[in-house]
Design an enzyme around this catalytic site. Sequence first.
Site, PDB file in Angstrom:
ATOM      1  N   THR A 106       0.828  -1.213   0.000  1.00 33.38           N
ATOM      2  CA  THR A 106       0.000   0.000   0.000  1.00 33.38           C
ATOM      3  C   THR A 106       0.867   1.270   0.000  1.00 33.38           C
ATOM      4  OG1 THR A 106      -0.130  -0.166   2.393  1.00 33.38           O
ATOM      5  CG2 THR A 106      -1.971  -1.059   1.161  1.00 33.38           C
ATOM      6  N   GLU A 157      12.904   9.365   6.484  1.00 25.35           N
ATOM      7  CA  GLU A 157      11.845  10.105   7.182  1.00 25.35           C
ATOM      8  C   GLU A 157      10.663   9.220   7.560  1.00 25.35           C
ATOM      9  OE1 GLU A 157      11.691  13.694   8.065  1.00 25.35           O
ATOM     10  OE2 GLU A 157      10.374  12.481   9.309  1.00 25.35           O
ATOM     11  N   VAL A 177      10.147   6.666  11.096  1.00 28.30           N
ATOM     12  CA  VAL A 177       9.693   7.013  12.451  1.00 28.30           C
ATOM     13  C   VAL A 177       8.412   7.837  12.363  1.00 28.30           C
ATOM     14  CG1 VAL A 177      10.259   8.230  14.593  1.00 28.30           C
ATOM     15  CG2 VAL A 177      12.065   7.043  13.321  1.00 28.30           C
ATOM     16  N   ASP A 229       8.588  -2.446  17.635  1.00 29.29           N
ATOM     17  CA  ASP A 229       8.437  -1.454  16.564  1.00 29.29           C
ATOM     18  C   ASP A 229       8.771  -0.055  17.102  1.00 29.29           C
ATOM     19  OD1 ASP A 229       7.193  -0.612  13.833  1.00 29.29           O
ATOM     20  OD2 ASP A 229       6.131   0.586  15.323  1.00 29.29           O
ATOM     21  N   LYS A 240      12.087   2.597  16.317  1.00 27.68           N
ATOM     22  CA  LYS A 240      11.951   4.028  16.007  1.00 27.68           C
ATOM     23  C   LYS A 240      12.713   4.869  17.026  1.00 27.68           C
ATOM     24  CE  LYS A 240       7.431   3.092  13.976  1.00 27.68           C
ATOM     25  NZ  LYS A 240       5.999   2.962  14.274  1.00 27.68           N
TER      26      LYS A 240
HETATM   27  N1  HSE Z   1       2.896  -0.823  12.882  1.00 27.67           N
HETATM   28  C1  HSE Z   1       3.308   0.522  12.936  1.00 27.67           C
HETATM   29  C2  HSE Z   1       2.403   1.258  13.903  1.00 27.67           C
HETATM   30  C3  HSE Z   1       3.246   1.137  11.562  1.00 27.67           C
HETATM   31  O1  HSE Z   1       1.384   0.716  14.316  1.00 27.67           O
HETATM   32  O2  HSE Z   1       2.716   2.377  14.285  1.00 27.67           O
HETATM   33  C4  HSE Z   1       4.122   2.338  11.409  1.00 27.67           C
HETATM   34  O3  HSE Z   1       5.455   2.051  11.665  1.00 27.67           O
END
Ligand code: HSE
Length: 444
Positions: free
Chosen positions: A17, A134, A137, A206, A210
């Site tokens: 996507t 960019e 994060v 995740d 970041k």
């Molecule tokens: N899985 C991540 C979130 C997507 O829910 O923020 C963006 O990195």
Amino acid sequence: MSVPSASLRIGIAGLGTVGSAVLANLQHNAERFHAVLGRRIEVTGVSARSRTKKRNVSLDGIAWFDDPVELAASPTIDAFVELIGGAEGPARKAVETALAAGKHVVTANKALLAYHGLSLAKMAEAENVALLFEASVAGGIPVIKTVREALIGNEIRRVYGILNGTCNYILTKMQEEGASFDAALAEAQELGYAEADPTFDIGGMDAAHKLAVLTSLAFGTRVAIEEIHCEGIEHIRRADIEAADELGYRIKLLGVAQRIDGAIEARVSPVLVPKDSAVGEVSGVTNAIEIEGDYVGDLLLVGPGAGAKPTASSVISDIVEVARGDCLKPFIVPAAKLRPHKKATLGAHRGAYYVRLLVHDRPGAMASIAGRMAEHDVSLESIVQRRPRKSDAATPAKAAANNTMQLVLITHDTVEASIRRALKLIEQDGKIAGRAQMIRIETL
Ligand code: HSE
């Protein structure tokens, strides 16, 4: 500044996507970017898993590569856009190939950067090409460019925020609608927010990826995912959300990186924040990042942290930056000069804590718990005791059978090692059912 007049030829690997939205945006804005940049941005190659998958974007006139690594090495591109994902495998190989071949790289891949950011930055610098990220994060929030460019004159003391939309979505649904964890996660997956493996979201990884990138940019340190303390939201119960609410707090999965006595405390974990704080009011998939700089003061960035178009918006900004031709070093400071990440011990963290215990309803239980806290110099600010509801316990049936009371404690500021020791002893004393729930209260 002279900008090359020839087109910037790009190859895009990954047409999910986000990749499709990037392509659509480049096609839509082709004339505008030409006017702005004085050169065209031309997509000359693409690569994805399925060639036949139906996409809402035209691939006419674009060469197809079955292998992203081949695309990365192709002499038909000047810049490689990596939207495959994953710290290893084809994403890593393709990015390294592109950099070694002297191509600029744009990536949304936080895991790749968290594990290999330093070595990739060195490769990019050796080849004098851009490595821009960019979109890695906070999706559509331009936080990387804000730190790299707009805040260049600041010493940053602390950066913190909601960095995972899926977790914030789940916590919001539990809070506002009383949804179950599993139902809220399933919705986040359906809406396309969650990672391919959602345990990366709910386990905090995740957000940790970041935070590793942000920490490096904010403090001029080497990217070091292994130094980021990481806890997820799997253990948060509706009972915690309700108790926090009654006490004036929200529970948020927060990434926090701050300087403490020459070291850096960097952690991702659920925390209690005041309901009326900026991050406390951020709901749903929205991300929010607060940056505290010595000149700018406190800066809050809020926006969509996931989703195809917001993420594509950030990828496009990087592609346009490459086309402009004036990129900074990937982590601002030359990679060889980034300092080691000196980790602050979390045991030394000072702050207030929320504690929820299921206490066996017997004489002396409360006195014993209070005694353990006192022994470890943990002073209590509030104590709320009530019969647990069925939804309160990790094992509700057991809670009912065991005749337990729910005890929620808020401590005054204390040292983390002390409260952990006290809770360990409380667990060993046999006065509570199951584990103690302990959540930091963030000072904002
Ligand atoms: N899985 C991540 C979130 C997507 O829910 O923020 C963006 O990195």
